[in-house]
Design an enzyme around this catalytic site. Structure first.
Site, PDB file in Angstrom:
ATOM      1  N   ARG A  91     -18.146  26.344  45.046  1.00 47.64           N
ATOM      2  CA  ARG A  91     -18.702  25.562  43.568  1.00 47.64           C
ATOM      3  C   ARG A  91     -18.570  26.432  42.494  1.00 47.64           C
ATOM      4  NH1 ARG A  91     -23.058  24.330  47.623  1.00 47.64           N
ATOM      5  NH2 ARG A  91     -22.774  22.288  48.176  1.00 47.64           N
ATOM      6  N   LYS A 117      -8.623  23.465  31.555  1.00 50.92           N
ATOM      7  CA  LYS A 117      -8.217  22.307  32.255  1.00 50.92           C
ATOM      8  C   LYS A 117      -7.559  22.650  33.544  1.00 50.92           C
ATOM      9  CE  LYS A 117      -7.666  18.437  29.140  1.00 50.92           C
ATOM     10  NZ  LYS A 117      -6.693  17.425  28.526  1.00 50.92           N
ATOM     11  N   GLU A 119       5.400  22.610  23.078  1.00 48.63           N
ATOM     12  CA  GLU A 119       3.864  22.692  22.820  1.00 48.63           C
ATOM     13  C   GLU A 119       3.591  23.385  21.458  1.00 48.63           C
ATOM     14  OE1 GLU A 119       1.631  21.057  24.528  1.00 48.63           O
ATOM     15  OE2 GLU A 119       2.170  20.616  26.612  1.00 48.63           O
ATOM     16  N   LYS A 123      -5.930  25.901  19.539  1.00 47.80           N
ATOM     17  CA  LYS A 123      -6.549  25.235  20.618  1.00 47.80           C
ATOM     18  C   LYS A 123      -7.866  25.628  20.971  1.00 47.80           C
ATOM     19  CE  LYS A 123      -5.790  23.842  25.431  1.00 47.80           C
ATOM     20  NZ  LYS A 123      -4.701  23.553  26.530  1.00 47.80           N
ATOM     21  N   GLU A 138     -13.377  17.141  26.420  1.00 47.38           N
ATOM     22  CA  GLU A 138     -12.277  15.923  26.062  1.00 47.38           C
ATOM     23  C   GLU A 138     -12.973  14.711  25.773  1.00 47.38           C
ATOM     24  OE1 GLU A 138      -7.904  16.047  26.930  1.00 47.38           O
ATOM     25  OE2 GLU A 138      -8.703  14.687  28.416  1.00 47.38           O
ATOM     26  N   ARG A 173     -10.743  16.898  21.252  1.00 52.60           N
ATOM     27  CA  ARG A 173      -9.742  17.433  22.325  1.00 52.60           C
ATOM     28  C   ARG A 173      -8.720  16.471  22.820  1.00 52.60           C
ATOM     29  NH1 ARG A 173     -11.112  21.836  27.232  1.00 52.60           N
ATOM     30  NH2 ARG A 173      -8.806  22.087  27.872  1.00 52.60           N
ATOM     31  N   ASN A 218      -3.263  15.892  23.607  1.00 56.55           N
ATOM     32  CA  ASN A 218      -2.399  15.155  24.409  1.00 56.55           C
ATOM     33  C   ASN A 218      -1.385  14.462  23.617  1.00 56.55           C
ATOM     34  OD1 ASN A 218      -3.401  15.709  27.030  1.00 56.55           O
ATOM     35  ND2 ASN A 218      -5.382  14.834  26.240  1.00 56.55           N
ATOM     36  N   HIS A 265       1.633  13.358  25.479  1.00 59.48           N
ATOM     37  CA  HIS A 265       1.581  13.494  26.954  1.00 59.48           C
ATOM     38  C   HIS A 265       1.619  12.391  27.539  1.00 59.48           C
ATOM     39  CE1 HIS A 265       1.019  17.778  25.515  1.00 59.48           C
ATOM     40  NE2 HIS A 265       0.843  18.233  26.756  1.00 59.48           N
ATOM     41  N   HIS A 323       3.548  12.377  30.712  1.00 57.66           N
ATOM     42  CA  HIS A 323       3.359  12.410  31.864  1.00 57.66           C
ATOM     43  C   HIS A 323       3.978  11.356  32.794  1.00 57.66           C
ATOM     44  CE1 HIS A 323      -0.575  14.922  31.108  1.00 57.66           C
ATOM     45  NE2 HIS A 323       0.785  15.715  31.263  1.00 57.66           N
ATOM     46  N   HIS A 359       7.813  19.711  31.973  1.00 55.06           N
ATOM     47  CA  HIS A 359       6.614  19.402  31.109  1.00 55.06           C
ATOM     48  C   HIS A 359       6.963  19.324  29.695  1.00 55.06           C
ATOM     49  CE1 HIS A 359       2.437  18.477  29.986  1.00 55.06           C
ATOM     50  NE2 HIS A 359       2.528  19.717  29.456  1.00 55.06           N
TER      51      HIS A 359
END
Length: 362
Positions: free
Chosen positions: A125, A147, A189, A231, A241, A245, A249, A252, A256, A269
């Site tokens: 956990r 993330k 990026e 960031k 997010e 945040r 993206n 993205h 993606h 990417h």
């Protein structure tokens, strides 16, 4: 050998009472005392890939002498970021007998960082992990902010968790062995931070494209530190997010979809993000939200960085749109896209007509 203080840059990520450092500079992987201090417990699992491990794994292993250390080396590539590979990491932790004070070390690019972080989030956990990014893209983006995820055939990063690292150690000397294509992908990026919220930084990246591509140490250090500071600030204000945040993206959702539709074997990417930013900019212009001239400035800057700016041939707009409907930002089946009002002015857009999205994908 410790890195001289004059060449070391640092950025802190502050999350209320929690805080962790990002250290940026050459030779940090040779600073054994710095690395050893990052794993206070007995067990250490180092995760890397077959491209990175031959260069750096031995020296990282040596830093943790005296602990119970295991290493797990995966094949390289986004196509390996799967539940099956995640299962291998769980098995490696069990074989190590890793307890709750274990530390996972992510030595590699974004794929390794995402998978290692997700494994750390799930083992008992949640245990410590440290990011040792070796690509520009990982240094400026995926290693920072917590993330973690793996991909499914249906889409990218659909299974994951928010789990912050204990530290990020970005040894800029590793960029010397980075293939040119991966360097350019990382620069996508970098310029994204300017495109979404800092027009002056956008202009700086565009003006310094030649120095960045030639791996000028000062230019890269400035680009990495500035990107991380941007960031870190956004993550501090919106860790999970729910609002601001999402601006990270930019490009993205489109990108993606392209990656997934190509089976994670076409554009890498950063290249897909570059194309996605152009599509977001052009959609913004088509909707009357932003000047078309800013779209062309973006295209020119990406061209100067050697990045693609058009959807690869052979991809069906309807198939891409179907992929976009699975994006994590969407709510109740409604597309939420990151658009802009011009360079440095990104925002979250809802209720966008899918016909307009389909048209820009053509």
């Amino acid at each position: 050998m410790a890195t001289p203080p004059s060449t070391l840059r640092a950025v802190d990520v502050e999350l209320g009472a929690r805080r962790y450092p990002i250290h940026i500079g050459p030779g940090l992987l040779d600073d054994a005392p710095r690395l050893a201090a990052l794993a206070p417990g007995r067990h250490v699992l180092i995760v890397s890939d077959a491209n990175v491990a031959p260069h750096y794994l031995a020296r990282v292993e040596a830093a943790f002498a005296g602990k119970r250390v295991a290493s797990h080396v995966l094949p390289p590539g986004e196509q390996e970021k799967t539940l099956a590979r995640f299962g291998e990491l769980m098995t490696a932790l069990a074989a190590l007998g890793a307890s709750r004070d274990a530390t996972l070390i992510a030595l590699g690019g974004g794929v390794i960082g995402d998978m290692t972080g997700f494994a750390a989030a799930c083992w008992m956990r949640g245990v410590r992990f440290v990011q040792l990014p070796t690509t520009l893209l990982a240094m400026v983006d995926s290693s920072v902010g917590g993330k973690t995820a793996v991909d499914l055939p249906e889409g990218k990063n659909l299974v994951g968790a928010f789990h912050q690292p204990s530290a990020v150690i970005a040894d800029t000397a590793t960029l010397a062995t980075l293939p040119d294509r991966e360097l350019r992908a990382g620069l996508a990026e970098v310029i994204k931070y300017g495109a979404l919220g800092d027009a002056a930084f956008f202009d700086w990246v565009a003006a310094n494209a030649t120095d960045l591509l030639s791996r000028d140490a000062d230019a890269l250090a400035h680009a990495i530190a500035t990107s991380c500071a941007h960031k870190a600030g956004i993550v501090a204000r919106d860790e999970t997010e729910t609002g601001e945040r999402m601006l990270l993206n930019l490009g993205h959702t489109f990108g993606h979809a392209i990656e997934a539709e190509q089976g994670f074997g076409g554009l890498v990417h950063g290249e897909a993000v570059a194309v996605g930013m152009v599509l977001a900019a052009r959609l913004s212009a088509d909707l009357g939200l932003a000047p078309a001239a800013d779209s062309e400035r973006l295209v020119a800057a990406l061209d100067a960085l050697g990045l693609p700016t058009a959807v690869p041939e052979g991809l069906d707009p309807d198939a891409l749109l179907a992929r976009m409907r699975l994006d994590k930002k969407n709510l109740s089946g409604t597309l939420r896209l990151i658009l802009w009002r011009g360079i440095g002015q990104a925002f979250v857009a809802t209720g966008i007509d899918e016909a307009a999205v389909r048209e820009v994908l053509r």
